[in-house]
Design a protein around this motif. Structure first.
Motif, PDB file in Angstrom:
ATOM      1  N   ARG A 127     -26.913 -26.353  20.918  1.00  0.00           N
ATOM      2  CA  ARG A 127     -27.345 -26.204  22.314  1.00  0.00           C
ATOM      3  C   ARG A 127     -26.587 -27.185  23.204  1.00  0.00           C
ATOM      4  N   ASP A 128     -26.333 -28.370  22.691  1.00  0.00           N
ATOM      5  CA  ASP A 128     -25.601 -29.372  23.452  1.00  0.00           C
ATOM      6  C   ASP A 128     -24.168 -28.909  23.714  1.00  0.00           C
ATOM      7  N   ILE A 129     -23.520 -28.363  22.683  1.00  0.00           N
ATOM      8  CA  ILE A 129     -22.159 -27.844  22.836  1.00  0.00           C
ATOM      9  C   ILE A 129     -22.147 -26.672  23.814  1.00  0.00           C
ATOM     10  N   HIS A 130     -23.114 -25.775  23.649  1.00  0.00           N
ATOM     11  CA  HIS A 130     -23.192 -24.609  24.531  1.00  0.00           C
ATOM     12  C   HIS A 130     -23.394 -25.035  25.988  1.00  0.00           C
ATOM     13  N   SER A 131     -24.234 -26.031  26.194  1.00  0.00           N
ATOM     14  CA  SER A 131     -24.453 -26.529  27.551  1.00  0.00           C
ATOM     15  C   SER A 131     -23.156 -27.052  28.151  1.00  0.00           C
ATOM     16  N   SER A 132     -22.394 -27.810  27.366  1.00  0.00           N
ATOM     17  CA  SER A 132     -21.114 -28.318  27.868  1.00  0.00           C
ATOM     18  C   SER A 132     -20.179 -27.177  28.237  1.00  0.00           C
ATOM     19  N   LEU A 133     -20.118 -26.161  27.385  1.00  0.00           N
ATOM     20  CA  LEU A 133     -19.242 -25.030  27.661  1.00  0.00           C
ATOM     21  C   LEU A 133     -19.680 -24.278  28.907  1.00  0.00           C
ATOM     22  N   MET A 134     -20.978 -24.055  29.068  1.00  0.00           N
ATOM     23  CA  MET A 134     -21.462 -23.300  30.225  1.00  0.00           C
ATOM     24  C   MET A 134     -21.207 -24.043  31.531  1.00  0.00           C
ATOM     25  N   VAL A 135     -21.423 -25.356  31.543  1.00  0.00           N
ATOM     26  CA  VAL A 135     -21.155 -26.110  32.766  1.00  0.00           C
ATOM     27  C   VAL A 135     -19.657 -26.089  33.073  1.00  0.00           C
ATOM     28  N   GLY A 136     -18.821 -26.175  32.018  1.00  0.00           N
ATOM     29  CA  GLY A 136     -17.383 -26.107  32.224  1.00  0.00           C
ATOM     30  C   GLY A 136     -16.951 -24.764  32.799  1.00  0.00           C
ATOM     31  N   ILE A 137     -17.527 -23.686  32.287  1.00  0.00           N
ATOM     32  CA  ILE A 137     -17.196 -22.355  32.804  1.00  0.00           C
ATOM     33  C   ILE A 137     -17.644 -22.217  34.256  1.00  0.00           C
ATOM     34  N   ARG A 138     -18.823 -22.740  34.562  1.00  0.00           N
ATOM     35  CA  ARG A 138     -19.298 -22.659  35.957  1.00  0.00           C
ATOM     36  C   ARG A 138     -18.363 -23.416  36.892  1.00  0.00           C
ATOM     37  N   SER A 139     -17.837 -24.540  36.434  1.00  0.00           N
ATOM     38  CA  SER A 139     -16.922 -25.296  37.288  1.00  0.00           C
ATOM     39  C   SER A 139     -15.629 -24.527  37.516  1.00  0.00           C
ATOM     40  N   VAL A 140     -15.188 -23.772  36.512  1.00  0.00           N
ATOM     41  CA  VAL A 140     -13.983 -22.954  36.668  1.00  0.00           C
ATOM     42  C   VAL A 140     -14.265 -21.766  37.587  1.00  0.00           C
ATOM     43  N   LEU A 141     -15.432 -21.153  37.423  1.00  0.00           N
ATOM     44  CA  LEU A 141     -15.770 -19.990  38.252  1.00  0.00           C
ATOM     45  C   LEU A 141     -15.991 -20.364  39.712  1.00  0.00           C
ATOM     46  N   ALA A 142     -16.152 -21.652  39.998  1.00  0.00           N
ATOM     47  CA  ALA A 142     -16.284 -22.082  41.390  1.00  0.00           C
ATOM     48  C   ALA A 142     -14.992 -21.855  42.162  1.00  0.00           C
ATOM     49  N   ARG A 143     -13.873 -21.684  41.419  1.00  0.00           N
ATOM     50  CA  ARG A 143     -12.621 -21.326  42.075  1.00  0.00           C
ATOM     51  C   ARG A 143     -12.706 -19.880  42.584  1.00  0.00           C
ATOM     52  N   SER A 144     -11.852 -19.542  43.498  1.00  0.00           N
ATOM     53  CA  SER A 144     -11.887 -18.190  44.055  1.00  0.00           C
ATOM     54  C   SER A 144     -10.985 -17.213  43.301  1.00  0.00           C
ATOM     55  N   ASP A 145     -10.193 -17.724  42.326  1.00  0.00           N
ATOM     56  CA  ASP A 145      -9.205 -16.851  41.683  1.00  0.00           C
ATOM     57  C   ASP A 145      -9.535 -16.496  40.243  1.00  0.00           C
ATOM     58  N   ILE A 146     -10.771 -16.734  39.795  1.00  0.00           N
ATOM     59  CA  ILE A 146     -11.176 -16.397  38.434  1.00  0.00           C
ATOM     60  C   ILE A 146     -12.181 -15.254  38.489  1.00  0.00           C
ATOM     61  N   ASP A 147     -11.973 -14.242  37.672  1.00  0.00           N
ATOM     62  CA  ASP A 147     -12.829 -13.054  37.652  1.00  0.00           C
ATOM     63  C   ASP A 147     -14.018 -13.286  36.708  1.00  0.00           C
ATOM     64  N   PRO A 148     -15.232 -13.402  37.212  1.00  0.00           N
ATOM     65  CA  PRO A 148     -16.389 -13.673  36.348  1.00  0.00           C
ATOM     66  C   PRO A 148     -16.744 -12.516  35.428  1.00  0.00           C
ATOM     67  N   ASP A 149     -16.179 -11.336  35.701  1.00  0.00           N
ATOM     68  CA  ASP A 149     -16.473 -10.168  34.868  1.00  0.00           C
ATOM     69  C   ASP A 149     -15.439  -9.942  33.775  1.00  0.00           C
ATOM     70  N   ARG A 150     -14.476 -10.868  33.661  1.00  0.00           N
ATOM     71  CA  ARG A 150     -13.456 -10.730  32.613  1.00  0.00           C
ATOM     72  C   ARG A 150     -13.257 -12.077  31.908  1.00  0.00           C
ATOM     73  N   ILE A 151     -14.239 -12.439  31.099  1.00  0.00           N
ATOM     74  CA  ILE A 151     -14.181 -13.694  30.362  1.00  0.00           C
ATOM     75  C   ILE A 151     -14.231 -13.389  28.871  1.00  0.00           C
ATOM     76  N   GLY A 152     -13.303 -13.974  28.128  1.00  0.00           N
ATOM     77  CA  GLY A 152     -13.283 -13.846  26.677  1.00  0.00           C
ATOM     78  C   GLY A 152     -13.420 -15.213  26.031  1.00  0.00           C
ATOM     79  N   ILE A 153     -13.844 -15.232  24.774  1.00  0.00           N
ATOM     80  CA  ILE A 153     -14.030 -16.491  24.052  1.00  0.00           C
ATOM     81  C   ILE A 153     -13.394 -16.386  22.679  1.00  0.00           C
ATOM     82  N   SER A 154     -12.769 -17.474  22.255  1.00  0.00           N
ATOM     83  CA  SER A 154     -12.107 -17.507  20.956  1.00  0.00           C
ATOM     84  C   SER A 154     -12.503 -18.774  20.220  1.00  0.00           C
ATOM     85  N   GLY A 155     -12.221 -18.801  18.909  1.00  0.00           N
ATOM     86  CA  GLY A 155     -12.514 -20.025  18.173  1.00  0.00           C
ATOM     87  C   GLY A 155     -12.283 -19.888  16.693  1.00  0.00           C
ATOM     88  N   VAL A 156     -11.970 -21.015  16.076  1.00  0.00           N
ATOM     89  CA  VAL A 156     -11.830 -21.134  14.635  1.00  0.00           C
ATOM     90  C   VAL A 156     -12.780 -22.228  14.171  1.00  0.00           C
TER      91      VAL A 156
END
Length: 478
Positions: free
Chosen positions: A281-310
């Motif tokens: 939950r702590d990791i997820h919270s960090s990721l969600m706040v980070g994504i929200r900070s990126v989406l605050a920009r005007s040039d990121i499409d909130p309907d086209r987000i992908g996630i990757s990981g190993v």
């Protein structure tokens, strides 16, 4: 202490970490780790001591011993560390009894500080950098290190200890790299819902048209040094940027026990991390706040987000699909998955016993409902975003529970098995195939064209994935 190697070695930090971990598991009384080779010609020695012996997250400090046997501790804050903000290497300079050391510090541990220390005096800071310095060796009044930054691959350089840490390149193995048009990289800082310092690097395409909305791909889970392909190197960040994607290279925060100052043993700490999946939950919270900070920009499409990981990034993907439903429109993993049957049965009795000690729920029966926040197969199929699984043949079995759930529910999924590979794939041909398929996968599901010069198109991929999309589009709404 057995298991530690000289600080000048690339493996030093990780070797000492492993030695401490082994000692805690065996309940050995551990109080120090040598960070300089023994028998220095000057007669001095240097150790990194635990302030709370036996504690997995014990604060550490430097203690030097003079040729006469006098121990001199450094209690200045710059000499103090812990498991995640620690001294990563130390070297004696050309002045006997003077030491240079590198320490992880700054926002969320995102920076390195280089210091000079004469025992009996406060340390003197030479520089602070976001660059990654590894494999350093002392050479009199200089350090020779491998250095890399967000947009520059690893190269050899020197740091002058008598000139404020001034650097000079010795050898650049990729001189032509400077002629490549790269996307910009911006370091972002934020705090998660618990107030814990978190950070990431936002990489944008070299050219952005006015008014253009960019799809976003999350790459995990360490973002230090050259932004190559995330942990496991499967998601080529700059290649995504050249094809019109924004990329958030996300740094997983230190575990909760580090933020809380927990001084317990590892055996006591692990169940705390996994109780109610608190660390996830702590990791997820960090990721969600980070994504929200990126989406605050005007040039990121909130309907086209992908996630990757190993590895751990794959687990963050699982948790993200379940706990932020609908946010991620596509996912790709290089290993998979933490599921009840796969982890507690398919993985074997040894793994099951270990994870039970870590606080994992049972695979079935009373208490098994605790898997719901983490495991996709025990949740609604509507949470199953299109998923690409590119797996090593030596560990694909633990992915079968998630794969079967996707197939059973007719959700978009593709699994590729790579022969003679282990947790991280190393064969060049496999790595190239993984790069290309990841580009095509996110290009397809996030509706972003991929240039043929970056990755040749594959009509068979498009045909298969179009059939998957058609099935999803024709599903009756629930």
């Amino acid at each position: 202490m057995p298991g530690c190697v000289p600080a000048g070695s690339f493996a030093h930090f990780y070797s000492c970490h492993a030695a401490i971990l082994a000692a805690v598991r065996q309940k050995i009384h551990l109080s120090y780790c040598p960070i300089l080779p023994g028998h220095l010609s000057s007669g001095w020695s240097l150790v990194k001591t635990q302030c709370q012996p036996g504690s997995y997250n014990s604060p550490t400090r430097l203690v030097a011993t003079s040729p006469s046997g006098k121990a001199l501790a450094c209690d200045h804050p710059d000499c103090l560390g812990n498991l995640f903000f620690d001294i990563e290497g130390a070297w004696e300079t050309d002045r006997p009894g003077e030491f240079a050391f590198l320490k992880r510090e700054g926002w969320g541990g995102s920076m390195l500080g280089l210091f000079l220390w004469q025992p009996g005096h406060p340390p003197h800071r030479l520089l602070t950098t976001e660059d990654l310095l590894v494999g350093c060796e002392g050479l009199g009044q200089r350090l020779v290190c491998a250095r890399e930054s967000a947009r520059q691959p690893r190269h050899l350089m020197t740091l002058d200890l008598r000139d404020h840490g001034r650097s000079r390149t010795l050898f650049d193995p990729n001189p032509d790299f400077q002629r490549i048009a790269l996307g910009s990289a911006q370091r972002l800082h934020w705090r998660n819902d618990r107030g814990q310092e978190s950070y990431g690097d936002l990489v944008l395409p070299p050219r952005i048209k006015p008014g253009q909305k960019l799809p976003l791909v999350i790459v995990q889970y360490v973002t230090r040094g050259f932004l190559r392909g995330g942990t496991g190197d499967e998601y080529p960040i700059q290649l995504f940027a050249r094809n019109g994607f924004a990329v958030l290279s996300f740094q997983k925060p230190a575990p909760l026990f580090a933020a809380e100052g927990n001084d317990g043993t590892l055996a006591a700490i692990l169940p705390r991390l996994n109780s109610n999946w608190d660390d996830r939950r702590d990791i997820h919270s960090s990721l969600m706040v980070g994504i929200r900070s990126v989406l605050a920009r005007s040039d990121i499409d909130p309907d086209r987000i992908g996630i990757s990981g190993v590895s751990d990034g794959s687990t963050t993907m699982q948790f993200g699909l379940i706990n932020s439903p609908g946010l991620f429109k596509a996912a790709s993993v290089g290993s998979c998955c933490v599921d009840p049957t796969a982890m507690m049965i398919y993985g074997g009795s040894g793994l099951a016993h270990e994870r039970t000690a870590w606080g994992y729920p049972p695979a079935s029966g009373p208490g098994s409902e605790a898997w719901k926040p983490l495991s996709l197969p025990v949740n609604s199929p509507e949470l199953m975003a299109p998923l690409l699984m590119q797996l090593a043949d030596n560990e694909f079995l633990v992915a079968m529970e998630t794969l079967a759930a996707y197939q059973r529910n007719k959700r978009p999924v593709e699994a590729r098995i790579f022969p003679q590979e282990f947790h991280l794939k190393v064969q060049p041909e496999h790595r190239l195939n993984i790069y290309c398929r990841n580009l095509r996968w996110f290009g397809f599901w996030l509706d972003q064209p991929i240039a043929s010069v970056s990755c040749p198109p594959d009509a068979r991929d498009v045909e298969r994935w179009s059939a998957m999309k058609a099935i999803v589009n024709n599903r009756p709404s629930s």
